[in-house]
Design a protein around this motif. Sequence first.
Motif, PDB file in Angstrom:
ATOM      1  N   ARG A  80       0.839  -1.194   0.000  1.00  0.00           N
ATOM      2  CA  ARG A  80       0.000   0.000   0.000  1.00  0.00           C
ATOM      3  C   ARG A  80       0.873   1.243   0.000  1.00  0.00           C
ATOM      4  NH1 ARG A  80      -3.153  -1.697   5.167  1.00  0.00           N
ATOM      5  NH2 ARG A  80      -3.572   0.527   5.280  1.00  0.00           N
ATOM      6  N   LYS A  81       0.368   2.267  -0.640  1.00  0.00           N
ATOM      7  CA  LYS A  81       1.063   3.554  -0.668  1.00  0.00           C
ATOM      8  C   LYS A  81       0.862   4.258   0.665  1.00  0.00           C
ATOM      9  CE  LYS A  81       0.165   3.950  -5.555  1.00  0.00           C
ATOM     10  NZ  LYS A  81      -0.859   4.229  -6.501  1.00  0.00           N
ATOM     11  N   ALA A  82       1.802   5.116   0.974  1.00  0.00           N
ATOM     12  CA  ALA A  82       1.680   6.002   2.133  1.00  0.00           C
ATOM     13  C   ALA A  82       2.100   7.391   1.682  1.00  0.00           C
ATOM     14  CB  ALA A  82       2.568   5.518   3.270  1.00  0.00           C
ATOM     15  N   ALA A  83       1.491   8.405   2.253  1.00  0.00           N
ATOM     16  CA  ALA A  83       1.879   9.770   1.917  1.00  0.00           C
ATOM     17  C   ALA A  83       3.323  10.022   2.330  1.00  0.00           C
ATOM     18  CB  ALA A  83       0.952  10.776   2.589  1.00  0.00           C
ATOM     19  N   GLU A  88       2.523   8.042   7.706  1.00  0.00           N
ATOM     20  CA  GLU A  88       1.446   9.030   7.612  1.00  0.00           C
ATOM     21  C   GLU A  88       0.682   8.801   6.311  1.00  0.00           C
ATOM     22  OE1 GLU A  88       3.566  12.725   7.668  1.00  0.00           O
ATOM     23  OE2 GLU A  88       4.298  12.418   9.725  1.00  0.00           O
ATOM     24  N   GLY A  89      -0.635   8.842   6.396  1.00  0.00           N
ATOM     25  CA  GLY A  89      -1.466   8.751   5.200  1.00  0.00           C
ATOM     26  C   GLY A  89      -1.390   7.405   4.504  1.00  0.00           C
ATOM     27  N   LEU A  90      -1.475   6.322   5.264  1.00  0.00           N
ATOM     28  CA  LEU A  90      -1.463   4.982   4.687  1.00  0.00           C
ATOM     29  C   LEU A  90      -2.759   4.758   3.913  1.00  0.00           C
ATOM     30  CD1 LEU A  90       0.098   2.297   4.494  1.00  0.00           C
ATOM     31  CD2 LEU A  90      -1.131   1.558   6.535  1.00  0.00           C
ATOM     32  N   HIS A  91      -2.646   4.431   2.634  1.00  0.00           N
ATOM     33  CA  HIS A  91      -3.832   4.232   1.788  1.00  0.00           C
ATOM     34  C   HIS A  91      -4.512   2.927   2.145  1.00  0.00           C
ATOM     35  CE1 HIS A  91      -2.467   7.105  -1.621  1.00  0.00           C
ATOM     36  NE2 HIS A  91      -1.962   7.477  -0.470  1.00  0.00           N
TER      37      HIS A  91
END
Length: 194
Positions: A13-16, A190-193
């Motif tokens: 998963r992407k993260a910010a 931060e901001g884990l999709h």
Amino acid sequence: MDESKVDRAPVIRKAARIVGDTLVFRDAKVSDAEFILSLRTDSEKSRFLSVTTKDLGAQRAWLQRYAASEGQAYFIIECENKPIGTVRLYDAQGKSFCWGSWILIDGRPRRAAMESALMVYAYALRHLGFHECHFSVKAGNEKVVSFHERFGANKIIAVEDDLHFVISNERIRFALQSYPEFLSKSVRVEGLHA
């Protein structure tokens, strides 16, 4: 069968942002195309990479497709808010993930290679739930082969110009505990999709 008890394979998963001791991984954006292209077309740095043309439009298009994709995470590595490299997680196979596209600029902080590698493993194991890693290195890239072998990676096969490696959960965990001077704490995500 209780769905909550099914042992599902982890997903990349992407993260910010992923924050380490001195480095930050920031999700790659279309606006990073010029920086990425400068790394990927540098004659010395690209010797062991897949061929990339000097087409800024193509790089921007790839980043647009990446933004809409799932199953991979491509990061700009930053130090003191300045881009110093790239790294990508991709090719999940069961509980194993692959990482690559790891390029660092000349003049980067001396600790950047170790810290960024440890950050990749900390994110993949502690935040995404992976257990092990697989990757390939171009034959002849002895510096990178040696780096991965110090982490405990084992070469499993050579196919044409690619050396294929795996690193076990035990060896990754050992590495994460063995180098506190490079990553003293767990990474902050931060901001884990979803």
